[in-house]
Design a protein around this motif. Structure first.
Motif, short mmCIF file in Angstrom:
data_model
loop_
_atom_site.label_atom_id
_atom_site.label_comp_id
_atom_site.label_asym_id
_atom_site.label_seq_id
_atom_site.Cartn_x
_atom_site.Cartn_y
_atom_site.Cartn_z
N ALA A 80 24.16 -1.17 63.86
CA ALA A 80 25.54 -1.56 63.59
C ALA A 80 25.73 -1.78 62.09
CB ALA A 80 25.89 -2.83 64.35
N PHE A 81 24.74 -2.39 61.49
CA PHE A 81 24.82 -2.66 60.05
C PHE A 81 24.90 -1.37 59.26
CE2 PHE A 81 22.86 -3.63 55.93
CZ PHE A 81 23.75 -4.59 55.51
N VAL A 82 24.08 -0.41 59.65
CA VAL A 82 24.13 0.89 58.97
C VAL A 82 25.52 1.49 59.11
CG1 VAL A 82 23.23 3.24 58.99
CG2 VAL A 82 21.67 1.32 59.23
N GLY A 83 26.09 1.38 60.31
CA GLY A 83 27.44 1.89 60.53
C GLY A 83 28.46 1.22 59.64
N ILE A 84 28.38 -0.07 59.56
CA ILE A 84 29.30 -0.84 58.71
C ILE A 84 29.12 -0.41 57.25
CG2 ILE A 84 29.83 -3.14 57.78
CD1 ILE A 84 28.90 -4.28 60.50
N GLU A 85 27.86 -0.33 56.87
CA GLU A 85 27.54 -0.03 55.48
C GLU A 85 28.11 1.32 55.06
OE1 GLU A 85 25.44 -0.04 51.78
OE2 GLU A 85 25.40 1.59 53.25
N ASN A 86 27.90 2.31 55.91
CA ASN A 86 28.40 3.65 55.59
C ASN A 86 29.91 3.66 55.44
OD1 ASN A 86 25.99 4.98 55.50
ND2 ASN A 86 25.98 5.46 57.68
N GLU A 87 30.58 3.12 56.43
CA GLU A 87 32.04 3.15 56.44
C GLU A 87 32.59 2.39 55.22
OE1 GLU A 87 33.74 4.88 58.50
OE2 GLU A 87 35.79 4.22 58.03
N ALA A 88 32.00 1.26 54.93
CA ALA A 88 32.48 0.44 53.82
C ALA A 88 32.29 1.18 52.50
CB ALA A 88 31.74 -0.89 53.79
N THR A 89 31.09 1.69 52.29
CA THR A 89 30.80 2.38 51.04
C THR A 89 31.71 3.59 50.86
OG1 THR A 89 28.51 1.72 51.34
CG2 THR A 89 28.95 3.32 49.62
N ALA A 306 34.07 -1.79 60.78
CA ALA A 306 34.44 -1.68 59.37
C ALA A 306 35.79 -0.97 59.22
CB ALA A 306 33.35 -0.92 58.60
N GLU A 307 35.94 0.07 59.98
CA GLU A 307 37.18 0.85 59.99
C GLU A 307 38.38 -0.06 60.32
OE1 GLU A 307 36.44 4.94 61.91
OE2 GLU A 307 37.86 3.88 63.21
N THR A 308 38.21 -0.84 61.36
CA THR A 308 39.28 -1.74 61.82
C THR A 308 39.65 -2.73 60.72
OG1 THR A 308 38.34 -1.58 64.04
CG2 THR A 308 39.96 -3.32 63.66
N LEU A 309 38.62 -3.30 60.11
CA LEU A 309 38.89 -4.29 59.06
C LEU A 309 39.59 -3.65 57.87
CD1 LEU A 309 38.68 -7.12 57.99
CD2 LEU A 309 36.41 -6.59 57.11
N ILE A 310 39.07 -2.51 57.45
CA ILE A 310 39.64 -1.86 56.27
C ILE A 310 41.09 -1.46 56.53
CG2 ILE A 310 39.49 0.22 54.84
CD1 ILE A 310 36.41 -0.04 55.10
N LYS A 311 41.34 -1.01 57.75
CA LYS A 311 42.71 -0.64 58.10
C LYS A 311 43.62 -1.86 57.98
CE LYS A 311 42.88 2.68 61.14
NZ LYS A 311 42.62 3.16 62.51
N ARG A 312 43.15 -2.97 58.48
CA ARG A 312 43.96 -4.19 58.40
C ARG A 312 44.16 -4.62 56.95
NH1 ARG A 312 46.21 -7.52 61.65
NH2 ARG A 312 45.20 -6.59 63.47
N LEU A 313 43.14 -4.46 56.16
CA LEU A 313 43.24 -4.86 54.75
C LEU A 313 44.25 -3.98 54.02
CD1 LEU A 313 39.48 -5.49 53.89
CD2 LEU A 313 41.26 -7.20 54.31
N ASN A 314 44.28 -2.72 54.38
CA ASN A 314 45.18 -1.80 53.69
C ASN A 314 46.63 -1.99 54.11
OD1 ASN A 314 43.08 -0.80 52.25
ND2 ASN A 314 42.76 0.98 53.56
N ASN A 315 46.87 -1.96 55.42
CA ASN A 315 48.23 -2.27 55.87
C ASN A 315 48.34 -3.77 55.98
OD1 ASN A 315 47.53 0.31 56.53
ND2 ASN A 315 47.66 -0.03 58.74
N SER A 316 48.81 -4.38 54.92
CA SER A 316 48.86 -5.84 54.97
C SER A 316 49.89 -6.29 56.01
CB SER A 316 49.20 -6.40 53.59
OG SER A 316 50.35 -5.76 53.11
N ASN A 317 50.59 -5.33 56.59
CA ASN A 317 51.54 -5.69 57.65
C ASN A 317 50.80 -6.28 58.85
OD1 ASN A 317 50.26 -3.34 58.31
ND2 ASN A 317 51.97 -2.60 59.55
N ASN A 318 51.47 -7.15 59.53
CA ASN A 318 50.78 -7.85 60.60
C ASN A 318 50.80 -7.11 61.93
OD1 ASN A 318 50.11 -9.77 58.85
ND2 ASN A 318 51.37 -11.40 59.74
#
Lengths: 338, 338
Positions: A80-89, A306-318
């Motif tokens: 899971a960590f590797v998955g997070i790491e890749n997507e984040a980077t 990671a994808e989910t988090l980044i998406k939320r961070l980008n669309n600051s809409n709720n």
DNA sequence: TTGAAAGCGCTAACAT
DNA sequence: ATGTTAGCGCTTTCAA
């Protein structure tokens, strides 16, 4: 190659203002291309790097994600960590990663530490102790402070945030059904993770499968072991019930240990005893016989989190919180019949 | 529990200056204990946290250590990471951890990313590709910029920095001797890591042991396999030499794979073929038969690396660079004779 | 004992 | 096209 250079130094060099340099480096339309070019060139050759920590001050996002994982020696979390790491980077996010070591206190401290540095969001899988004690104040506080959280695998449903989980009930349900279909009459379940949300769900799936096949659920066939109990002894007691011909193990450590005990006791696998285990790590592939496993696709879970988090961070809409459910799959090996 | 509060807000609350609040929270002698007390109390109840990212601006140290590891799925690195994590957390350091995935380019990018955020120091084990290409400019630049680096396990001797390594030569030497002492006459070496510093050193140790026992080193017994080569086929070709009765594997994956091939070929282990492997992970403990391994004490290496870095960060004095050598130990199991 | 002010490196709104 | 200025949150000198 010396100490990092600053906007100020570049400004002095070219006898312009700091603002001009800042704009030039940000490719602003306000700056003449001549100026931009020379400044950018100078910055490049002098290896100028904007100090991202200053980003916090003026801009709000730091492009940093905190990650808290219970235990990196666990194959699933490592994946899971590797998955997070890749997507984040890939998305230009940096990770601050910590290990809670299954401890509630450490988890609390880590969250403090992380909030102390400034992060855009947090990805976490809860510590065993946290789930056992049901103390989620540190998580709730973090959310209240406006830091988006994505929980994965070990989640707490009562907390309002995005979640990524495996369909544990279904995974155990399928596995149990597979054992039944391949001839098992009496299936025991081995859990050393009964304090975990996922542990409980898997037991549910097991029961569901039995009930649907009109097989009575016997609590004594559900073996729940704590960290301090002697695994070998407990298993031997269970195996006194000679009619048991199938084992559903909720993670791989207990599976390989059970396998050893069962083999030593003279059972033929899978004829006398079939085994299926959660966690598709390296161990089940290399023991003898190889063990049929339920893959939770750790890598994909991490990536999705990671994808989910980044998406939320980008669309600051709720947008409303989502719970993404990843399907498990059954990897058939030699510990089950055909 | 709301958004993080600032010095300014506290100052407004008490109608004092920001400076007073700052000093009060830092327990300055200049502030009356009455003022200090009420401010500290208020800060505590309102969960005030200093924004560590601002530390960079005024103070220089950020209490942050960057960690770059080639591959977290590797048991040794996972253990090392845990060691680093524990030691760092204990000393109030935060970790920014990244995985280079054995890629040179990713390593270069990560270092950029890390330098971009501000860190006090860096702990790294080099990517396979970096060691193969011998391109260390990114590392050298970082050092030149005044960021202390500790390299562990996969190190480059030509770079002036602290290092923590295992005595690979000695480990392989002992293992080979153990095989010889327990009756092996013809020992092959299996390496899928010949591009790594540690891989080369282990071969040296193997040769040294043979030479000291007056056994000629035969290059054809040193099996160096790349990632793209077919492991099974290569091993089968090697095993055509029926006189081979011992195998020294330089890491655990090739060891368990070799074990399977050897078993399938009908060898009795350890009678017909003894096996020793580097990396004391989970796999060698659970395969049949269990494999004798050389433990590199990953956890301890990680701990030592973090310790070394933190010590250097604290004594800003320029002590000479050290290379700490951790002893390996031989964990005897069933794949070797007594 | 307290506060004012400068400054860390940078961005952005607002001049010029 | 370029500069001035304020300000992000905090520490630290210096002054009061």
């Amino acid at each position: 190659m010396e100490k990092r250079i600053t906007l100020k130094q570049i400004a002095t060099t070219f006898n312009v203002s700091i603002a001009t340099v800042s704009k030039a480096l940000n490719d602003s339309y306000e700056i003449s291309s001549a100026t931009k070019e020379k400044i950018q060139h100078y910055a490049k050759t002098h290896n100028y790097k904007t100090k991202s920590s200053n980003y916090n001050l003026v801009k709000k996002n730091t492009k940093t994600i905190g990650v808290i994982i219970p235990n990196i020696m666990n194959n699933f979390f490592a994946k899971a960590f590797v998955g997070i790491e890749n997507e984040a980077t890939e998305n230009g996010y940096r990770l601050i990663s910590c290990i809670s070591n299954e401890s509630h206190q450490k988890e609390v401290d880590l969250i403090e530490l992380l909030k102390n540095s400034t992060l855009d969001g947090l990805i976490i899988s809860l510590a065993e102790e946290t789930q056992r004690r049901k103390d989620f104040n540190h998580i709730k506080n973090t959310i209240n402070q406006g830091i988006p959280i994505v929980m994965f695998d070990r989640v707490e449903n009562s907390i309002p945030c995005d979640k990524v989980v495996v369909n544990d009930i279904e995974g155990a349900f399928h596995a149990t059904n597979h054992l039944l279909k391949t001839g098992c009459k009496r299936i025991a379940l081995v859990s050393i993770i009964d304090s975990l949300s996922v542990g409980k769900l898997r037991v549910e799936g097991y029961k569901k499968a039995l009930i649907e096949s009109n097989i009575p659920v016997e609590e004594k066939l559900i073996i729940r072991l704590g960290k301090n109990e002697d695994f070998d002894t407990s298993m031997k007691i269970v195996l006194a019930d000679k009619k048991i011909d199938g084992l559903l193990c909720l993670e791989e450590t207990s599976a390989v240990k059970s396998l050893q005990i069962v083999k030593k006791a003279g059972y033929k696998i899978p004829e006398d005893m079939a085994i299926i285990s959660f966690t598709n790590g390296e161990l089940p592939k290399y023991v003898t016989p190889t063990i049929t496993t339920i893959s939770q696709h750790g890598n994909h879970i991490g990536k999705t989190a990671a994808e989910t988090l980044i998406k939320r961070l980008n669309n600051s809409n709720n947008t409303p919180f989502s719970t993404r459910i990843i399907k498990t799959s059954l990897i058939k090996r030699d510990s089950t019949k055909n």
